[in-house]
Design a protein around this motif. Structure first.
Motif, PDB file in Angstrom:
ATOM      1  N   SER A   8       0.815  -1.208   0.000  1.00 56.71           N
ATOM      2  CA  SER A   8       0.000   0.000   0.000  1.00 56.71           C
ATOM      3  C   SER A   8       0.852   1.263   0.000  1.00 56.71           C
ATOM      4  O   SER A   8       0.378   2.338  -0.348  1.00 56.71           O
ATOM      5  N   LYS A   9       2.145   1.137   0.369  1.00 57.46           N
ATOM      6  CA  LYS A   9       3.060   2.267   0.385  1.00 57.46           C
ATOM      7  C   LYS A   9       4.077   2.137  -0.752  1.00 57.46           C
ATOM      8  O   LYS A   9       4.460   1.031  -1.123  1.00 57.46           O
ATOM      9  N   ILE A  10       4.532   3.277  -1.261  1.00 55.32           N
ATOM     10  CA  ILE A  10       5.515   3.283  -2.340  1.00 55.32           C
ATOM     11  C   ILE A  10       6.788   2.558  -1.922  1.00 55.32           C
ATOM     12  O   ILE A  10       7.399   1.811  -2.709  1.00 55.32           O
ATOM     13  N   GLU A  11       7.218   2.760  -0.676  1.00 55.59           N
ATOM     14  CA  GLU A  11       8.456   2.122  -0.216  1.00 55.59           C
ATOM     15  C   GLU A  11       8.341   0.609  -0.098  1.00 55.59           C
ATOM     16  O   GLU A  11       9.346  -0.085   0.075  1.00 55.59           O
ATOM     17  N   ASP A  12       7.121   0.085  -0.179  1.00 53.56           N
ATOM     18  CA  ASP A  12       6.925  -1.367  -0.132  1.00 53.56           C
ATOM     19  C   ASP A  12       7.137  -2.028  -1.491  1.00 53.56           C
ATOM     20  O   ASP A  12       7.076  -3.249  -1.603  1.00 53.56           O
ATOM     21  N   ARG A  13       7.385  -1.232  -2.514  1.00 53.79           N
ATOM     22  CA  ARG A  13       7.520  -1.778  -3.862  1.00 53.79           C
ATOM     23  C   ARG A  13       8.957  -2.210  -4.144  1.00 53.79           C
ATOM     24  O   ARG A  13       9.895  -1.463  -3.886  1.00 53.79           O
TER      25      ARG A  13
END
Length: 263
Positions: free
Chosen positions: A128-133
């Motif tokens: 759900s967060k950009i940094e999780d990609r």
């Protein structure tokens, strides 16, 4: 109709990954020389499953992937996973597609044309967060390695073998698979070709003899070459299918821009 997957599960055990695995599907990927290339992929797609859900909807994975299969580029792969994540109301989605990538290649002297196959894959996860990609591209390149020790101690000749170099690249900016393959082949004793005439075979044999490489040499040379391409993280491994030993020779390393900056 009754939707059992959406019914509550009372065992309170969350599952990290549920989905479809080993799906065979035609896909279209980008090609530097021909714009696009059609190939066949093996597809794995997953999401996490909260403890209170009994199951997931398997058909939705295929439904979303089908929308993207004719244009499954690096840029669109994360978009596809994000759509799967949202459609299945999950915190995370994971995906991997493995496919043979084909390149036209001319013999070094005669310029006879043939086709080479390189095994590639995309693998990624989104949250759900950009940094999780996270998104990785894997490329396997077959090459020739000629043993420096064998050359140094022998009065004539040196043993050589087919080797496989595998790189895993953290996606940052767009790049061409062909460019990475070319860099890797330059780091070996010699590239491989699907078609060689006699004059080509002479050239390849002598070129390998003039460029002996241990498996360690190949990994270190590929490391230096990829570092110049500005990847923030990558790994390199090489494996020699030894011709005079009953075992393979192997080497591995990885690069992390952040950690190297701390040294």
């Amino acid at each position: 109709m009754r939707d059992i997957q959406n019914e509550e599960d009372t065992r309170e055990i969350p599952l990290q990954k549920v989905g479809v695995k080993g799906v065979k599907y035609p896909v279209t990927v980008l090609d530097k020389n021909h714009k696009t290339q059609s190939t066949t992929a093996t597809v794995d797609l997953f999401v996490n499953l909260p403890h209170n859900f009994k199951g997931t909807h398997m058909s939705r994975f295929i439904e979303v992937f089908h929308k993207y299969h004719k244009n499954i580029t690096m840029q669109h792969f994360l978009e596809m996973l994000e759509e799967i994540r949202k459609k299945l109301d999950s915190q995370k989605a994971y995906g991997k597609i493995s496919f043979p990538y084909f390149m036209e290649k001319k013999a070094p002297v005669s310029a006879s044309e043939g086709i080479m196959e390189y095994n590639c894959s995309y693998e990624a996860e989104v949250g759900s967060k950009i940094e999780d990609r996270k998104f990785y591209i894997n490329i396997q390149v077959p090459v020739t390695s000629l043993c420096p020790c064998s050359k140094a101690i022998s009065q004539y000749g040196a043993h050589n073998q087919r080797s496989f170099v595998r790189v895993k690249l953290l996606y940052k900016d767009f790049f061409w698979i062909e460019d990475v393959i070319e860099k890797i082949e330059e780091c070996a004793s010699s590239p491989l070709y699907s078609l060689l005439k006699r004059q080509d075979e002479k050239f390849v044999t002598e070129h390998a003899y003039e460029n002996p490489r241990f498996v360690e040499d190949i990994v270190r040379e590929v490391y230096l070459s990829l570092k110049k391409m500005n990847f923030t993280w990558f790994s390199v491994e090489a494996e020699n299918e030894e011709s005079i030993h009953y075992h393979n020779a192997y080497a591995y390393t990885e690069y992390n821009e952040y950690k190297e900056g701390l040294n």
